[in-house]
Write an enzyme that holds these catalytic residues in place. Structure first.
Site, mmCIF file in Angstrom:
data_model
loop_
_atom_site.group_PDB
_atom_site.id
_atom_site.type_symbol
_atom_site.label_atom_id
_atom_site.label_comp_id
_atom_site.label_asym_id
_atom_site.label_seq_id
_atom_site.Cartn_x
_atom_site.Cartn_y
_atom_site.Cartn_z
ATOM 1 C CG ASP A 42 3.628 -11.209 -17.597
ATOM 2 O OD1 ASP A 42 2.789 -11.001 -18.269
ATOM 3 O OD2 ASP A 42 4.857 -11.668 -17.924
ATOM 4 C CB SER A 43 -1.144 -8.371 -18.248
ATOM 5 O OG SER A 43 -2.023 -9.406 -17.776
ATOM 6 C CG ASP A 81 1.932 -15.061 -17.354
ATOM 7 O OD1 ASP A 81 1.917 -15.916 -18.182
ATOM 8 O OD2 ASP A 81 1.288 -13.919 -17.774
ATOM 9 C CE LYS A 110 0.339 -16.845 -20.275
ATOM 10 N NZ LYS A 110 1.140 -15.619 -20.723
ATOM 11 C CD GLU A 112 5.842 -13.561 -22.600
ATOM 12 O OE1 GLU A 112 6.932 -12.997 -22.958
ATOM 13 O OE2 GLU A 112 4.819 -12.879 -22.013
ATOM 14 C CD GLU A 179 -0.406 -11.392 -26.269
ATOM 15 O OE1 GLU A 179 -0.205 -11.863 -25.537
ATOM 16 O OE2 GLU A 179 -0.626 -10.141 -26.174
HETATM 17 O O1 KIV Z 1 -0.337 -11.697 -19.264
HETATM 18 C C1 KIV Z 1 -1.363 -11.697 -19.598
HETATM 19 O O2 KIV Z 1 -2.500 -11.174 -19.294
HETATM 20 C C2 KIV Z 1 -1.400 -12.708 -20.930
HETATM 21 C C3 KIV Z 1 -2.483 -12.491 -21.883
HETATM 22 C C4 KIV Z 1 -2.535 -11.242 -22.646
HETATM 23 C C5 KIV Z 1 -2.576 -13.567 -22.676
HETATM 24 O O3 KIV Z 1 -0.208 -13.173 -21.190
#
Ligand code: KIV
Length: 251
Positions: A42-43, A81, A110, A112, A179
């Site tokens: 989600d980056s 994510d 993924k 959190e 992280e």
């Molecule tokens: O969203 C993302 O890119 C991440 C990485 C920083 C691990 O979760």
């Protein structure tokens, strides 16, 4: 690579490499590389959409970018994510979002943090949706953590993250992403759980590493200090643009 290979690679001490990816052009390059797997993080809210945090990423965005990456990288294992709050609006919304990401081409999602979401995560796993847990610095908690700050600095915090990693394994998570926690805590967690750990900003004591693609290629304006730049991407792109502009101007 499949979810099973994560624990095999852990047992064989064969580190796993992962990079983020958001579009089909870069996905094709990653597909042709030796990198083991892809994270559609989600980056993308920050890297692609210019936001200051990952919080504005939506399920529509995650789904769209997952489809694009899968088209470019048909052969790679892809984790996508679950965006901010997707697992906190009830079980059926979590299943719907995870289902959309898998239908768009992801092999796993993924999520959190684990501790208040045990039931949801176990249910997703039991429904055929592999889950990678994300612990330590969890960027969706930007407002709670007071920024993108290193975590696990006190014994209490480190113990909490370690317990959460164990909980992730109990819920059936096939892997745990750590992280920005101290290297010795990341190594301790890695040695204490069966699932493979993937680290970012945690030293080299984890079972694998992940980096944000645009950071490692030197394309991002301010990458975190721990990132190794494998090329000076920004300078190369600007140089190419200037060569083009100069050629056009000369005619
Ligand atoms: O969203 C993302 O890119 C991440 C990485 C920083 C691990 O979760």
């Amino acid at each position: 690579m499949t979810t099973l290979d994560f624990s095999i690679r852990k047992k064989e001490h064969h580190p796993i490499s992962m990079v983020t990816c958001y579009d089909s052009t870069f996905a094709r390059l990653v597909n042709e590389s030796d990198v083991d797997c892809i994270l559609i993080g989600d980056s993308l809210a920050m890297v692609i959409h210019g936001e200051n945090t990952t919080i504005p990423a939506t399920i529509d965005m995650m789904e769209m970018h997952t489809k694009a990456v899968r088209k470019g990288a048909p052969d790679k294992f892809i984790v996508a994510d679950m965006p901010f709050l997707a697992t906190r609006k009830g079980l059926s919304y979590a299943v719907e979002c995870a289902g959309r990401l898998l239908c768009a081409g992801a092999n796993a999602v993924k999520i959190e943090r684990i501790s208040t979401q045990k039931e949801t995560i176990s249910y997703l796993v039991e429904s055929g949706i592999p889950v990678m847990a994300h612990l330590g610095l969890t960027p969706q908690f930007y407002n709670t953590l007071g920024g993108h700050k290193r975590q696990g600095k006190t014994d209490t915090e480190a113990e909490r993250i370690k317990k959460e990693a164990q909980l992730a394994v109990e819920c059936g998570c096939f892997s745990v992403l750590l992280e920005c926690i101290p290297p010795e805590i990341a190594a301790d967690i890695t040695n204490s759980i069966d699932a493979a750990t993937i680290g970012i900003g945690c030293g080299d004591g984890t079972d694998g590493q992940v980096l944000v693609l645009h950071d490692m290629l030197g394309l991002t304006e301010c990458a975190p200090k721990f990132v190794t730049k494998y090329m000076e991407g920004a300078a190369l792109v600007k140089d190419a643009l200037n060569q083009y502009a100069a050629k056009v101007a000369a005619h």
